[in-house]
Motif scaffolding. Structure first.
Motif, PDB file in Angstrom:
ATOM      1  N   CYS A  90      46.307  41.116  53.172  1.00  0.00           N
ATOM      2  CA  CYS A  90      46.728  39.968  52.233  1.00  0.00           C
ATOM      3  C   CYS A  90      45.485  39.936  51.373  1.00  0.00           C
ATOM      4  CB  CYS A  90      47.023  38.888  52.990  1.00  0.00           C
ATOM      5  SG  CYS A  90      47.576  37.467  51.954  1.00  0.00           S
ATOM      6  N   ALA A  91      45.552  39.555  50.232  1.00  0.00           N
ATOM      7  CA  ALA A  91      44.587  39.445  49.180  1.00  0.00           C
ATOM      8  C   ALA A  91      44.992  38.430  47.953  1.00  0.00           C
ATOM      9  CB  ALA A  91      44.245  40.793  48.372  1.00  0.00           C
ATOM     10  N   ALA A  92      44.047  37.798  47.448  1.00  0.00           N
ATOM     11  CA  ALA A  92      44.343  36.700  46.486  1.00  0.00           C
ATOM     12  C   ALA A  92      43.517  36.830  45.277  1.00  0.00           C
ATOM     13  CB  ALA A  92      44.257  35.422  46.869  1.00  0.00           C
ATOM     14  N   ILE A  93      43.734  36.383  44.089  1.00  0.00           N
ATOM     15  CA  ILE A  93      42.792  36.628  43.089  1.00  0.00           C
ATOM     16  C   ILE A  93      43.034  35.321  42.079  1.00  0.00           C
ATOM     17  CG2 ILE A  93      44.531  37.825  41.495  1.00  0.00           C
ATOM     18  CD1 ILE A  93      41.918  39.480  40.483  1.00  0.00           C
ATOM     19  N   ASN A  94      41.953  34.858  41.553  1.00  0.00           N
ATOM     20  CA  ASN A  94      41.919  33.642  40.869  1.00  0.00           C
ATOM     21  C   ASN A  94      41.532  33.836  39.392  1.00  0.00           C
ATOM     22  OD1 ASN A  94      41.641  31.195  39.226  1.00  0.00           O
ATOM     23  ND2 ASN A  94      39.594  30.683  40.461  1.00  0.00           N
ATOM     24  N   SER A  95      42.420  34.731  38.456  1.00  0.00           N
ATOM     25  CA  SER A  95      42.272  34.966  37.124  1.00  0.00           C
ATOM     26  C   SER A  95      40.959  35.700  36.811  1.00  0.00           C
ATOM     27  CB  SER A  95      42.087  33.643  36.382  1.00  0.00           C
ATOM     28  OG  SER A  95      43.379  33.125  36.415  1.00  0.00           O
ATOM     29  N   GLY A  96      40.436  36.588  37.598  1.00  0.00           N
ATOM     30  CA  GLY A  96      39.449  37.132  37.628  1.00  0.00           C
ATOM     31  C   GLY A  96      39.343  38.505  37.801  1.00  0.00           C
ATOM     32  N   TYR A  97      38.103  38.963  38.353  1.00  0.00           N
ATOM     33  CA  TYR A  97      38.014  40.535  38.519  1.00  0.00           C
ATOM     34  C   TYR A  97      38.208  40.903  39.993  1.00  0.00           C
ATOM     35  CZ  TYR A  97      35.506  40.236  34.063  1.00  0.00           C
ATOM     36  OH  TYR A  97      35.131  39.870  32.841  1.00  0.00           O
ATOM     37  N   ALA A  98      37.742  40.110  40.959  1.00  0.00           N
ATOM     38  CA  ALA A  98      37.535  40.573  42.379  1.00  0.00           C
ATOM     39  C   ALA A  98      38.701  39.902  43.308  1.00  0.00           C
ATOM     40  CB  ALA A  98      36.203  40.177  42.790  1.00  0.00           C
ATOM     41  N   LEU A  99      39.172  40.801  43.973  1.00  0.00           N
ATOM     42  CA  LEU A  99      40.238  40.225  44.921  1.00  0.00           C
ATOM     43  C   LEU A  99      39.561  39.527  46.313  1.00  0.00           C
ATOM     44  CD1 LEU A  99      42.732  43.083  45.096  1.00  0.00           C
ATOM     45  CD2 LEU A  99      43.054  41.130  44.316  1.00  0.00           C
ATOM     46  N   ASN A 100      40.212  38.387  46.929  1.00  0.00           N
ATOM     47  CA  ASN A 100      39.622  38.175  47.827  1.00  0.00           C
ATOM     48  C   ASN A 100      40.733  38.601  49.235  1.00  0.00           C
ATOM     49  OD1 ASN A 100      37.663  35.695  47.492  1.00  0.00           O
ATOM     50  ND2 ASN A 100      39.188  35.624  45.708  1.00  0.00           N
TER      51      ASN A 100
ATOM     52  N   THR B  95      42.026  47.988  35.805  1.00  0.00           N
ATOM     53  CA  THR B  95      41.714  47.622  34.193  1.00  0.00           C
ATOM     54  C   THR B  95      42.133  46.265  33.926  1.00  0.00           C
ATOM     55  OG1 THR B  95      42.612  48.708  32.224  1.00  0.00           O
ATOM     56  CG2 THR B  95      44.388  48.236  33.942  1.00  0.00           C
ATOM     57  N   GLY B  96      41.325  45.986  32.997  1.00  0.00           N
ATOM     58  CA  GLY B  96      41.366  44.520  32.492  1.00  0.00           C
ATOM     59  C   GLY B  96      41.178  43.595  33.593  1.00  0.00           C
ATOM     60  N   THR B  97      41.500  42.372  33.172  1.00  0.00           N
ATOM     61  CA  THR B  97      41.028  40.903  33.939  1.00  0.00           C
ATOM     62  C   THR B  97      42.361  40.315  34.376  1.00  0.00           C
ATOM     63  OG1 THR B  97      40.996  39.613  32.023  1.00  0.00           O
ATOM     64  CG2 THR B  97      38.733  40.732  32.686  1.00  0.00           C
ATOM     65  N   ALA B  98      43.623  40.746  33.974  1.00  0.00           N
ATOM     66  CA  ALA B  98      44.887  40.141  34.281  1.00  0.00           C
ATOM     67  C   ALA B  98      44.847  40.384  35.796  1.00  0.00           C
ATOM     68  CB  ALA B  98      46.023  40.830  33.722  1.00  0.00           C
ATOM     69  N   SER B  99      45.264  39.258  36.562  1.00  0.00           N
ATOM     70  CA  SER B  99      45.407  39.043  37.781  1.00  0.00           C
ATOM     71  C   SER B  99      46.338  40.161  38.568  1.00  0.00           C
ATOM     72  CB  SER B  99      45.550  37.680  38.283  1.00  0.00           C
ATOM     73  OG  SER B  99      44.647  37.029  37.943  1.00  0.00           O
ATOM     74  N   TYR B 100      47.249  40.300  37.794  1.00  0.00           N
ATOM     75  CA  TYR B 100      48.538  41.203  38.283  1.00  0.00           C
ATOM     76  C   TYR B 100      47.989  42.668  38.226  1.00  0.00           C
ATOM     77  CZ  TYR B 100      49.548  41.200  33.024  1.00  0.00           C
ATOM     78  OH  TYR B 100      49.484  41.094  31.778  1.00  0.00           O
ATOM     79  N   ASN B 101      47.102  43.243  37.551  1.00  0.00           N
ATOM     80  CA  ASN B 101      46.667  44.372  37.548  1.00  0.00           C
ATOM     81  C   ASN B 101      46.158  45.030  38.886  1.00  0.00           C
ATOM     82  OD1 ASN B 101      47.382  44.626  34.925  1.00  0.00           O
ATOM     83  ND2 ASN B 101      45.099  44.524  34.174  1.00  0.00           N
ATOM     84  N   GLU B 102      46.945  45.950  39.700  1.00  0.00           N
ATOM     85  CA  GLU B 102      46.520  46.416  40.722  1.00  0.00           C
ATOM     86  C   GLU B 102      44.970  47.051  40.553  1.00  0.00           C
ATOM     87  OE1 GLU B 102      49.265  49.423  41.841  1.00  0.00           O
ATOM     88  OE2 GLU B 102      48.096  50.038  43.183  1.00  0.00           O
ATOM     89  N   GLN B 103      44.071  46.796  41.884  1.00  0.00           N
ATOM     90  CA  GLN B 103      43.063  47.602  42.219  1.00  0.00           C
ATOM     91  C   GLN B 103      43.597  48.969  42.742  1.00  0.00           C
ATOM     92  OE1 GLN B 103      39.779  45.987  44.231  1.00  0.00           O
ATOM     93  NE2 GLN B 103      39.946  44.015  42.836  1.00  0.00           N
ATOM     94  N   PHE B 104      43.025  50.081  42.570  1.00  0.00           N
ATOM     95  CA  PHE B 104      43.063  51.283  43.028  1.00  0.00           C
ATOM     96  C   PHE B 104      42.085  51.503  43.825  1.00  0.00           C
ATOM     97  CE2 PHE B 104      46.935  52.439  40.749  1.00  0.00           C
ATOM     98  CZ  PHE B 104      47.058  51.692  39.886  1.00  0.00           C
ATOM     99  N   PHE B 105      42.235  52.011  44.993  1.00  0.00           N
ATOM    100  CA  PHE B 105      41.164  52.472  45.887  1.00  0.00           C
ATOM    101  C   PHE B 105      41.081  53.971  46.249  1.00  0.00           C
ATOM    102  CE2 PHE B 105      39.804  48.565  47.944  1.00  0.00           C
ATOM    103  CZ  PHE B 105      40.598  47.505  47.535  1.00  0.00           C
ATOM    104  N   GLY B 106      39.741  54.365  46.519  1.00  0.00           N
ATOM    105  CA  GLY B 106      39.354  55.755  46.681  1.00  0.00           C
ATOM    106  C   GLY B 106      39.705  55.727  48.344  1.00  0.00           C
ATOM    107  N   PRO B 107      39.550  56.862  48.972  1.00  0.00           N
ATOM    108  CA  PRO B 107      39.694  57.258  50.367  1.00  0.00           C
ATOM    109  C   PRO B 107      38.822  56.707  51.189  1.00  0.00           C
ATOM    110  CG  PRO B 107      38.965  59.043  49.113  1.00  0.00           C
ATOM    111  CD  PRO B 107      38.923  58.165  48.212  1.00  0.00           C
ATOM    112  N   GLY B 108      37.751  56.283  50.853  1.00  0.00           N
ATOM    113  CA  GLY B 108      36.623  55.849  51.662  1.00  0.00           C
ATOM    114  C   GLY B 108      35.654  56.634  52.146  1.00  0.00           C
ATOM    115  N   THR B 109      34.275  56.342  52.436  1.00  0.00           N
ATOM    116  CA  THR B 109      33.371  56.854  52.890  1.00  0.00           C
ATOM    117  C   THR B 109      32.976  56.323  54.402  1.00  0.00           C
ATOM    118  OG1 THR B 109      32.382  57.654  50.952  1.00  0.00           O
ATOM    119  CG2 THR B 109      30.973  57.818  53.010  1.00  0.00           C
TER     120      THR B 109
END
Lengths: 111, 114
Positions: A90-100, B95-109
């Protein structure tokens, strides 16, 4: 200070039944919540999300429910399949860049 | 499709070595992130970058540094590796700063420090 909490480290469910994964948060400023799924030796992949202005979002077998007053969200998987066995974050975000992120719940779906 | 690649899937290093973990994304994303994943601790943010040459500390930056000289590449550096840095390291981009934009992950090291 963990702002997103997944209090169940593991869950076991029979194939075909419902899986319910829970998540609690403390920061009322979070405006978006996301669920990620992770298989061993792979990176997490996005599963489903919900805006803080909604209380439900559905995508196929996956539904996320948000209860803002209780600062609680849950992910429902119906019906559960063996391929759903993974760790769910589960993750959450506050209008910013990084997920918690929460610490994750390991789901095992048994045949 | 967004692709985030990491230079190594498995890495074994000795205590005191300088270690470089490389991450490359091919979707022109402004934001890149480094996390580590440990059993029982989930994903913890080490550093992130929202633009070339820009960096911000995450929750656990101690013992790490980062470099972002090009938009597509974000490097994590362990200046002097220690055994408590044995972990799974995950890179992500967004991409961008919108909260709904997904983070895409690599496979990990998977890094092991002996």
């Amino acid at each position: 200070d963990q702002q997103v909490k997944q209090n169940s480290p593991s869950l076991s469910v029979q194939e075909g039944r419902i899986s319910i994964l829970n998540c609690d948060y403390t920061n009322s400023m979070f405006d978006y919540f996301l669920w990620y799924k992770k298989y061993p030796a792979e990176g997490p992949t996005f599963l489903i999300s919900i805006s803080s202005i909604k209380d439900k979002n559905e995508d196929g077998r996956f539904t996320v429910f948000l209860n803002k007053s209780a600062k609680h969200l849950s992910l429902h998987i119906v019906p559960s399949q063996p391929g759903d066995s993974a760790v769910y974050f589960c993750a959450a975000i506050n209008s910013g860049y990084a997920l918690n992120f929460g610490k994750g719940t390991s789901l095992l779906v048994t045949p | 499709d967004v692709k985030v690649t990491q230079s190594s899937r498995y890495l074994v290093k000795r205590t005191g070595e300088k270690v470089f973990l490389e991450c490359v994304q091919d979707m022109d994303h402004e934001n890149m992130f480094w996390y580590r994943q440990d059993p029982g601790l989930g994903l913890r943010l080490i550093y992130f970058s929202y633009d070339v040459k820009m960096k911000e500390k995450g929750d656990i930056p101690e013992g790490y540094s980062v470099s972002r000289e090009k938009k597509e590449r974000f490097s994590l550096i362990l200046e002097s590796a220690s055994t408590n840095q044995t972990s799974m390291y995950l890179c992500a981009s967004k991409t961008g700063t919108a909260s709904y934009n997904e983070q895409f992950f690599g496979p990990g090291t998977r890094l092991t420090v002996l």
